[in-house]
Design a protein around this motif. Structure first.
Motif, PDB file in Angstrom:
ATOM      1  N   ASP A 114      10.866  -6.518  -3.944  1.00 25.17           N
ATOM      2  CA  ASP A 114      11.407  -5.522  -3.014  1.00 25.17           C
ATOM      3  C   ASP A 114      10.496  -5.365  -1.805  1.00 25.17           C
ATOM      4  O   ASP A 114      10.158  -4.270  -1.378  1.00 25.17           O
ATOM      5  N   THR A 115      10.114  -6.499  -1.261  1.00 24.77           N
ATOM      6  CA  THR A 115       9.294  -6.512  -0.055  1.00 24.77           C
ATOM      7  C   THR A 115       9.632  -7.749   0.763  1.00 24.77           C
ATOM      8  O   THR A 115      10.080  -8.758   0.207  1.00 24.77           O
ATOM      9  N   ALA A 423       1.805   1.633   2.966  1.00 28.62           N
ATOM     10  CA  ALA A 423       1.053   0.390   3.147  1.00 28.62           C
ATOM     11  C   ALA A 423       1.992  -0.796   3.293  1.00 28.62           C
ATOM     12  O   ALA A 423       2.574  -1.256   2.309  1.00 28.62           O
ATOM     13  N   PHE A 424       2.145  -1.288   4.502  1.00 33.64           N
ATOM     14  CA  PHE A 424       2.912  -2.507   4.747  1.00 33.64           C
ATOM     15  C   PHE A 424       1.975  -3.699   4.598  1.00 33.64           C
ATOM     16  O   PHE A 424       1.654  -4.401   5.553  1.00 33.64           O
ATOM     17  N   GLY A 455       5.211  -0.531   1.681  1.00 32.50           N
ATOM     18  CA  GLY A 455       6.376  -0.733   2.506  1.00 32.50           C
ATOM     19  C   GLY A 455       6.830  -2.184   2.404  1.00 32.50           C
ATOM     20  O   GLY A 455       5.989  -3.080   2.225  1.00 32.50           O
ATOM     21  N   PRO A 456       8.123  -2.433   2.533  1.00 28.95           N
ATOM     22  CA  PRO A 456       9.190  -1.480   2.842  1.00 28.95           C
ATOM     23  C   PRO A 456       9.775  -0.746   1.641  1.00 28.95           C
ATOM     24  O   PRO A 456      10.783  -0.056   1.776  1.00 28.95           O
ATOM     25  N   ALA A 501       8.188  -4.652  12.400  1.00 33.22           N
ATOM     26  CA  ALA A 501       9.253  -3.839  13.002  1.00 33.22           C
ATOM     27  C   ALA A 501       9.652  -2.691  12.085  1.00 33.22           C
ATOM     28  O   ALA A 501       9.916  -1.569  12.542  1.00 33.22           O
ATOM     29  N   GLN A 502       9.704  -2.934  10.794  1.00 33.40           N
ATOM     30  CA  GLN A 502      10.049  -1.868   9.856  1.00 33.40           C
ATOM     31  C   GLN A 502       8.980  -0.783   9.865  1.00 33.40           C
ATOM     32  O   GLN A 502       9.294   0.415   9.857  1.00 33.40           O
ATOM     33  N   ALA A 503       7.712  -1.198   9.885  1.00 31.85           N
ATOM     34  CA  ALA A 503       6.635  -0.212   9.928  1.00 31.85           C
ATOM     35  C   ALA A 503       6.675   0.585  11.227  1.00 31.85           C
ATOM     36  O   ALA A 503       6.641   1.816  11.228  1.00 31.85           O
ATOM     37  N   GLY A 504       6.770  -0.121  12.347  1.00 26.47           N
ATOM     38  CA  GLY A 504       6.773   0.555  13.641  1.00 26.47           C
ATOM     39  C   GLY A 504       7.946   1.491  13.800  1.00 26.47           C
ATOM     40  O   GLY A 504       7.804   2.620  14.307  1.00 26.47           O
TER      41      GLY A 504
END
Length: 539
Positions: A114-115, A423-424, A455-456, A501-504
Motif C-alpha cells: 500500500d505504497t 513519513a513518505f 505515506g501514502p 506530489a502526494q506528500a506536497g
C-alpha cells in the motif's frame, strides 16, 4: 471486558440502550446520525457491513479450496495492491498470522503493498518470483491511483522478466460492480473478478472479499473467522449494557466529549498492525467538522508522567505479553486514567474477526453520541486533487525546514495539541524503530501524544482526521531528498514524483485547513538522521 464506569460513561451507555440504538442500527435507521456531507452516501447505502458476519460462512465455503488450488497451480506468493480499506485487513492479518503462514502448510506468503514509494516497490518486485505470484488489484471505486499504477508496474515487470511472462491468470480484480476496474475484468484483463458489496464502505469491509479472499489464499481458516464474527454480531444486536460494541462506543465518545479525545490503544506486539486498522476506522469515520476521535496506536512504552489529561486508554489484553498489559492496566487505573479492557473470549487469533465487528459497532455508536456522520470522508478528495495538480507541474518542490528546527518547534507546544508524524519514506524495521524513539522523546519532552503513519498509507486512513478533525496537530511531514527514477508505465511521471506530489499536496491542504505543518527532507540514511536529532532533543 473491563470498563471504568465513571458517571459520564455510564450515562452515555444508558442513553444508547434507552434510545434502542442497537435495534435501530440493525433496522438501518439513518436518524441515528446527522446528514452526510454534500455528495456523501446516505446511511441506507452504507450499512451492508452489518450483514457480513452472517454472509461470511458462505464466503468461507466459496474460498475453501483457494489455497490448495493456488499451491497446485504453482503459486508461492500473493500480493495485495490496495489502499485504506482494501489493504488494511490483509496488512493486519499478514502480521498477526505471520508465523503460522510462514511455518504452516499453506506455502503461500501474503504481502500487502500500500505504497508507491519507489524503493519499496522495487525491493518487493526483486524479491518475488513473478511467475509464481498472484496479484490482487483491490479498489472499491476501481479508480484508486496507487493500486492502478502498481498494477501497471507488475504487468510490465512480468512482461520484461526472462523467467516470466504477463499472464492474466496472475491478476485478480477485487472491486464493486460497475466500476472501471470491473469493466476491464469483464473484458478479460484478469483471471478472476470477485465483486465486492456496493453498500459496504472501505473501512467497514474487513469481513468481505477485500479482507477474506487474500486471507483464504494463504490458508487462513475463514470458517473460524465466520464463527467469531457471528458470535460478536449476536452479542452486539441487543439493547443492553452488556452489548460489547455499545460499551466501547460509549467509553470512547464520553471521554472524548470530556476532553480526552486521544484514544490510546495498547496491544501486544503481535497485534500491532491491528492498531493500523483501528487508525483508519476511527480517524476516517469521526474526523469531521472539527471533531474526531484521535487514535494513538503503536506508541512506544512511556511512563505515567508522560501522559497528559487528554488521554483515554483501551487495552487489548491478548497475545504473548499479558503480564505487561496487566501491569499497564493497574498503573493507569491507579493514576485515574480512564481504561477500557478488551479480553477476547478465546486466545485463538481467529477471534480478530469478532473484534473487527465490535469496533465497527462501537464506531457507529460513538459517532451517534458525538453527532458525527461516520460513513463518508469528505476531506480525503481535497488532497488527491492537489496531488494531481502537482503531477501536472513537476517543477513544484516541497519547501522544507531543518529537522532540528522542526523538533524545536514541537517543544513549545503542550496538550491538547498532538504531534502527527507522517513519513513518505521506504518502510523498514530500522526506520520504524527510529520514529518510535522520536515519538517517545517528544512525549517525554512535552506530554503530547504522537501519531505515526507511512505515506501514502495514512492518506487513506488518518488523513481525513488531519484535514477534517480538530485543527490542533503539529504535523512533522518527512519526505526523501533522494528518489530513484522507477517509471510508472504509460505515464509521464515516476513513482518518486508521484510520492512527492502526494506528500506536497497533502501538506498544502493540511496547512490551508489550519494545521501546523513542518515538512522535513531526509537524506541517504534517514534512520541515522532521526536518531541523531532525537538524541539532541533528549539532551
Amino acid at each position: 471486558m473491563g470498563i471504568d464506569q465513571n458517571d459520564a460513561v455510564a450515562e452515555a451507555l444508558r442513553r444508547l440502550v434507552s434510545d434502542s440504538f442497537a435495534t435501530r442500527l440493525w433496522q438501518r435507521d439513518a436518524s441515528l446520525w446527522p446528514e452526510p456531507s454534500p455528495g456523501g452516501d446516505p446511511a441506507s447505502n452504507t450499512l451492508g457491513w452489518l450483514d457480513l458476519p452472517m454472509r461470511l460462512s458462505m464466503l468461507g465455503q466459496q474460498f475453501a479450496d483457494l489455497n490448495s488450488q493456488l499451491v497446485a497451480d504453482g503459486f508461492t506468493d500473493v500480493v495485495v495492491l490496495g489502499m485504506g480499506g482494501s489493504s488494511m485487513t490483509p496488512l493486519a492479518l499478514s502480521n498477526l498470522f505471520e508465523d503460522s503462514i510462514a511455518n504452516g502448510s499453506s506455502r503461500i506468503r501474503l504481502h500487502a503493498l500500500d505504497t508507491v514509494n519507489p524503493t519499496t516497490v522495487s525491493k518487493i518486485t526483486e524479491n518475488l518470483d513473478l511467475s509464481k505470484t498472484l496479484v490482487f488489484v483491490s479498489s472499491k471505486s476501481g479508480t484508486t491511483i496507487e493500486p492502478l499504477t502498481l498494477e501497471s508496474h507488475f504487468r510490465a515487470a512480468m512482461e520484461s522478466s526472462p523467467s516470466s511472462s504477463m499472464n492474466r491468470k496472475n491478476f485478480v480484480a477485487l472491486t464493486d460492480p460497475d466500476t472501471p476496474l470491473s469493466e476491464r475484468a469483464r473484458a478479460g484483463e484478469f483471471g478472476t473478478w470477485v465483486a465486492t458489496p456496493e453498500d459496504v464502505g472501505g473501512r467497514f469491509s474487513a469481513l468481505c472479499a477485500f479482507g477474506m479472499m487474500p486471507a483464504a489464499a494463504t490458508g487462513i481458516n475463514v470458517r473460524l473467522f465466520a464463527e467469531s464474527a457471528a458470535r460478536m454480531a449476536q452479542r452486539c444486536s441487543v439493547d443492553s449494557e452488556e452489548n460489547p460494541g455499545l460499551a466501547l462506543g460509549a467509553f470512547m465518545a464520553s471521554n472524548a466529549l470530556d476532553g480526552r479525545d486521544k484514544v490510546t490503544l495498547i496491544t501486544s506486539s503481535e497485534y500491532s498492525m491491528f492498531g493500523a486498522w483501528v487508525d483508519q476506522l476511527l480517524a476516517e469515520s469521526t474526523g469531521k467538522n472539527g471533531k474526531g476521535l484521535i487514535p494513538v496506536t503503536g506508541e512506544p512504552v512511556l511512563k505515567l508522567d508522560d501522559f497528559d489529561s487528554d488521554r483515554q486508554f483501551i487495552v487489548f489484553k491478548t497475545g504473548e505479553d499479558t503480564d505487561r498489559l496487566s501491569h499497564a492496566i493497574f498503573a493507569l487505573r491507579s493514576s485515574d486514567h480512564p481504561v477500557f479492557v478488551i479480553e477476547p473470549q478465546s486466545a485463538d487469533k481467529h477471534e480478530i474477526a469478532g473484534e473487527f465487528f465490535r469496533w465497527q459497532i462501537a464506531t457507529a455508536a460513538a459517532s451517534s453520541l458525538m453527532d458525527i456522520y461516520p460513513f463518508d470522508q469528505p476531506d480525503v478528495e481535497s488532497a488527491k486533487v492537489k496531488s494531481r495538480e502537482l503531477l501536472t507541474d513537476l517543477r513544484t518542490a516541497i519547501d522544507s525546514v531543518d529537522l532540528n528546527e522542526a523538533l524545536a518547534e514541537t517543544t513549545i507546544h503542550r496538550a491538547p495539541k498532538y504531534v502527527a508524524i507522517t513519513a513518505f519514506l521506504p518502510e523498514s524495521e530500522e526506520l520504524t524503530a527510529a520514529f518510535a524513539d522520536l515519538r517517545k522523546a517528544i512525549s517525554q519532552k512535552t506530554g503530547m501524544a504522537t501519531t505515526f503513519g507511512y505515506g501514502p498509507r495514512y492518506l487513506h486512513s488518518t488523513g481525513q482526521l488531519y484535514k477534517g478533525g480538530p485543527q490542533n496537530a503539529i504535523v512533522l511531514g518527512f519526505v526523501s531528498g533522494i528518489y530513484d527514477h522507477l517509471a510508472v508505465p504509460d505515464e509521464s511521471y515516476t513513482f518518486g514524483q508521484l510520492t512527492e506530489a502526494q506528500a506536497g499536496g497533502d501538506f498544502m491542504v493540511m496547512a490551508e485547513g489550519g494545521q501546523k505543518v513542518l515538512p522535513v527532507k531526509l537524506g541517504v540514511d534517514p534512520a541515522a538522521e532521526l536518531s541523531t536529532a532525537t538524541q539532541q532533543l533528549i539532551e
